[in-house]
Design an enzyme around this catalytic site. Structure first.
Site, PDB file in Angstrom:
ATOM      1  N   HIS A 112       9.220   2.963  -5.703  1.00 28.76           N
ATOM      2  CA  HIS A 112       8.584   3.378  -4.450  1.00 28.76           C
ATOM      3  C   HIS A 112       8.825   2.251  -3.436  1.00 28.76           C
ATOM      4  O   HIS A 112       8.913   1.081  -3.831  1.00 28.76           O
ATOM      5  CB  HIS A 112       7.091   3.545  -4.729  1.00 28.76           C
ATOM      6  CG  HIS A 112       6.286   4.126  -3.621  1.00 28.76           C
ATOM      7  ND1 HIS A 112       5.875   3.389  -2.530  1.00 28.76           N
ATOM      8  CD2 HIS A 112       5.776   5.369  -3.436  1.00 28.76           C
ATOM      9  CE1 HIS A 112       5.147   4.156  -1.733  1.00 28.76           C
ATOM     10  NE2 HIS A 112       5.078   5.366  -2.250  1.00 28.76           N
ATOM     11  N   ASP A 188       4.097  -1.630 -11.734  1.00 31.19           N
ATOM     12  CA  ASP A 188       3.534  -0.718 -10.744  1.00 31.19           C
ATOM     13  C   ASP A 188       3.070   0.529 -11.502  1.00 31.19           C
ATOM     14  O   ASP A 188       3.875   1.383 -11.868  1.00 31.19           O
ATOM     15  CB  ASP A 188       4.601  -0.365  -9.700  1.00 31.19           C
ATOM     16  CG  ASP A 188       4.103   0.675  -8.713  1.00 31.19           C
ATOM     17  OD1 ASP A 188       2.942   1.105  -8.837  1.00 31.19           O
ATOM     18  OD2 ASP A 188       4.883   1.075  -7.830  1.00 31.19           O
ATOM     19  N   GLN A 191       1.615   5.629 -10.913  1.00 24.40           N
ATOM     20  CA  GLN A 191       1.700   7.011 -11.416  1.00 24.40           C
ATOM     21  C   GLN A 191       1.297   7.089 -12.889  1.00 24.40           C
ATOM     22  O   GLN A 191       1.496   8.131 -13.524  1.00 24.40           O
ATOM     23  CB  GLN A 191       3.120   7.562 -11.232  1.00 24.40           C
ATOM     24  CG  GLN A 191       3.541   7.689  -9.785  1.00 24.40           C
ATOM     25  CD  GLN A 191       2.712   8.676  -8.972  1.00 24.40           C
ATOM     26  OE1 GLN A 191       2.040   9.544  -9.528  1.00 24.40           O
ATOM     27  NE2 GLN A 191       2.747   8.559  -7.664  1.00 24.40           N
ATOM     28  N   LYS A 214      -5.276   7.841  -7.133  1.00 23.78           N
ATOM     29  CA  LYS A 214      -4.366   8.811  -7.775  1.00 23.78           C
ATOM     30  C   LYS A 214      -4.985   9.198  -9.125  1.00 23.78           C
ATOM     31  O   LYS A 214      -6.024   9.831  -9.135  1.00 23.78           O
ATOM     32  CB  LYS A 214      -2.965   8.221  -7.894  1.00 23.78           C
ATOM     33  CG  LYS A 214      -2.317   7.918  -6.526  1.00 23.78           C
ATOM     34  CD  LYS A 214      -0.846   7.593  -6.678  1.00 23.78           C
ATOM     35  CE  LYS A 214      -0.278   6.854  -5.489  1.00 23.78           C
ATOM     36  NZ  LYS A 214       0.318   7.726  -4.476  1.00 23.78           N
ATOM     37  N   CYS A 351       8.775   8.411  -0.239  1.00 21.08           N
ATOM     38  CA  CYS A 351       8.756   6.942  -0.068  1.00 21.08           C
ATOM     39  C   CYS A 351       9.629   6.247  -1.098  1.00 21.08           C
ATOM     40  O   CYS A 351       9.265   5.193  -1.631  1.00 21.08           O
ATOM     41  CB  CYS A 351       7.329   6.384  -0.168  1.00 21.08           C
ATOM     42  SG  CYS A 351       6.254   6.958   1.113  1.00 21.08           S
TER      43      CYS A 351
HETATM   44  C1  LIG Z   1       5.123   4.473  -7.859  1.00 22.38           C
HETATM   45  C2  LIG Z   1       4.281   4.190  -6.640  1.00 22.38           C
HETATM   46  N1  LIG Z   1       4.113   2.931  -6.244  1.00 22.38           N
HETATM   47  C3  LIG Z   1       3.352   2.620  -5.168  1.00 22.38           C
HETATM   48  C4  LIG Z   1       2.735   3.614  -4.442  1.00 22.38           C
HETATM   49  C5  LIG Z   1       1.916   3.232  -3.251  1.00 22.38           C
HETATM   50  O1  LIG Z   1       0.569   3.540  -3.463  1.00 22.38           O
HETATM   51  P1  LIG Z   1      -0.489   3.349  -2.299  1.00 22.38           P
HETATM   52  O2  LIG Z   1      -0.229   4.425  -1.319  1.00 22.38           O
HETATM   53  O3  LIG Z   1      -1.822   3.447  -2.973  1.00 22.38           O
HETATM   54  O4  LIG Z   1      -0.279   2.003  -1.724  1.00 22.38           O
HETATM   55  C6  LIG Z   1       2.892   4.945  -4.817  1.00 22.38           C
HETATM   56  C7  LIG Z   1       2.291   6.035  -4.018  1.00 22.38           C
HETATM   57  O5  LIG Z   1       2.730   7.147  -4.038  1.00 22.38           O
HETATM   58  C8  LIG Z   1       3.671   5.239  -5.949  1.00 22.38           C
HETATM   59  O6  LIG Z   1       3.848   6.495  -6.354  1.00 22.38           O
END
Ligand SMILES: Cc1ncc(COP(=O)(O)O)c(C=O)c1O
Length: 394
Positions: A112, A188, A191, A214, A351
């Site tokens: 992401h 990270d 998900q 989430k 994203c």
């Molecule tokens: C894999 C991953 N990393 C980071 C994020 C960013 O999360 P946040 O919007 O809570 O900062 C997301 C959000 O969709 C994500 O799916």
């Protein structure tokens, strides 16, 4: 037994909508909303700053939420930091570590933007960044990390589950491999937290970032950063609530987690998150994982059977199913799904532009599942996609 109808009663919005945009954010259950309501109506005050009873009650409830989250993810309470979202958690690591020119960071192409841009920007400070490839299914082969590691590599930062394909990474192996080479690891878990078992101490990751909004079902504006060693990072924000003595000449920073939570935090959000994590725990994260995987498998199979529809990602996936109808813009598909059946899905790059661009894709439609979705909702999605695809064929 997995009591889906009881679960669905806790998410009133589902009576009206087919909500399949859970990888973006999930719905928050009634008990967590009630906990936030109780905060506002019965004891709202600031955290850690007052001798009066409301401030003490607020502080206790906020810290109870921290204990709940730490215990759910098997992390140290002192290494459980509340943030605004996963993006902030990752940036706190990128800017909280002290870098030297020539230090090296490894990330993957299937990240992401939140786990890509903070590292790419470090290049301005002379940090070398290697972006390793992933296979067609979005899976990072640990061997690629082995190949990229140099004696200057300080950190490997990768996702646990991709938000684009639902691919699940072998993070155990990635962490062992990185540690063998004296590199720290950031996972990270945006998900995966709340969607599958996650155990910080067993994993041994140096840093783990996740949103609260989430799989953990908390409100938006909540996130978590877990730290294995609270001394590794410098706080990037300084101010109230994180120092124990200040003079014009000097100041003394508090121990973790306070040192990483400068200023008034999202108190109602964290209290709601604590309650929603209890909710996830009560349903059982293993049960949730099984349920979501079943829905994703069914969705992938039904969608792939539709002529003109391409489904991407691995067969053994978490609850994320991206697809395209040949010749149609993903946003148009998403709009039709909403307007005809109130089906809410995500469309576009999610994203993660480099992750899609490497496959020549300009976006996908993404259905993503949570504990409250049903097989009937999957069927409604597949039927509607089939109708849209048939229109195109005419
Ligand atoms: C894999 C991953 N990393 C980071 C994020 C960013 O999360 P946040 O919007 O809570 O900062 C997301 C959000 O969709 C994500 O799916």
């Amino acid at each position: 037994m997995y009591d889906l109808s009881a679960i669905r009663k806790d998410f009133p919005l589902l009576e009206e909508y087919i909500y399949l945009d859970n990888a973006a954010t999930t719905q928050t259950p009634v008990p967590a909303v009630e906990a936030m309501k109780e905060y506002f109506y019965k004891y709202a005050a600031n955290h850690g700053r007052g001798a009066h009873r409301l401030a003490r009650m607020t502080t206790d409830k906020y810290e109870d939420a921290r204990e709940t989250v730490a215990s759910f993810l098997n992390a140290d309470v002192s290494g459980t930091v509340f943030t605004r979202n996963a993006t902030e958690s990752i940036n706190m690591v990128a800017y909280g570590l002290q870098w030297q020119a020539g230090d090296h960071v490894i990330v993957s192409i299937v990240e992401h933007h939140s786990n890509l841009l903070p590292w790419l920007r470090l290049r301005n400070q002379g940090v070398d960044v290697t972006v390793i490839p992933a296979n067609e299914e979005g899976i990072i082969e640990p061997q690629q990390i082995d190949l990229a590691i140099t004696d200057r590599t300080r950190l490997v930062s990768v996702n646990h589950v991709t938000n684009v394909f639902g691919s699940v990474q072998d993070i155990g192996k990635i962490i062992r491999l990185s540690h063998k080479n004296n590199c720290m690891v950031l996972i990270d878990a945006s998900q995966s937290a709340g969607h599958m078992p996650l155990n910080m101490k067993h994993l041994g990751a140096d840093f783990l970032a996740t949103p609260g909004h989430k799989g953990l079902l908390g409100p938006q504006g909540t996130g978590i950063l877990l730290l294995k060693d609270t001394e590794t990072l410098m706080p990037i924000y300084l101010g109230g609530g994180m120092v124990n003595s200040v003079s014009i000449e000097n100041y003394q920073i508090e121990a973790s987690p306070a040192r990483f939570e400068a200023g008034t935090p999202n108190i109602p959000g964290v209290i709601g998150l604590g309650r929603s994590v209890e909710y996830v725990k009560d349903v059982g994260v293993e049960n949730i994982e099984k349920h979501e995987k079943k829905l994703a498998k069914k969705a992938a199979s039904m969608l792939s059977d539709i002529p003109k529809v391409n489904v991407y990602g691995p067969e053994n996936r978490a609850g994320v199913v991206p697809f395209n109808i040949h010749g149609m813009n993903p946003h148009d598909v998403a709009i039709i799904l909403d307007q005809t059946r109130k089906i809410c899905v995500r469309s576009g790059y999610h994203c993660a532009m480099p992750s899609l661009q490497r496959m020549g894709l300009k976006g996908t439609v993404r259905a993503s599942f949570a504990l409250y979705n049903t097989i009937e909702e999957v069927e409604a999605l597949a039927e509607t996609v089939s109708d849209i695809a048939a229109l195109i064929a005419e």
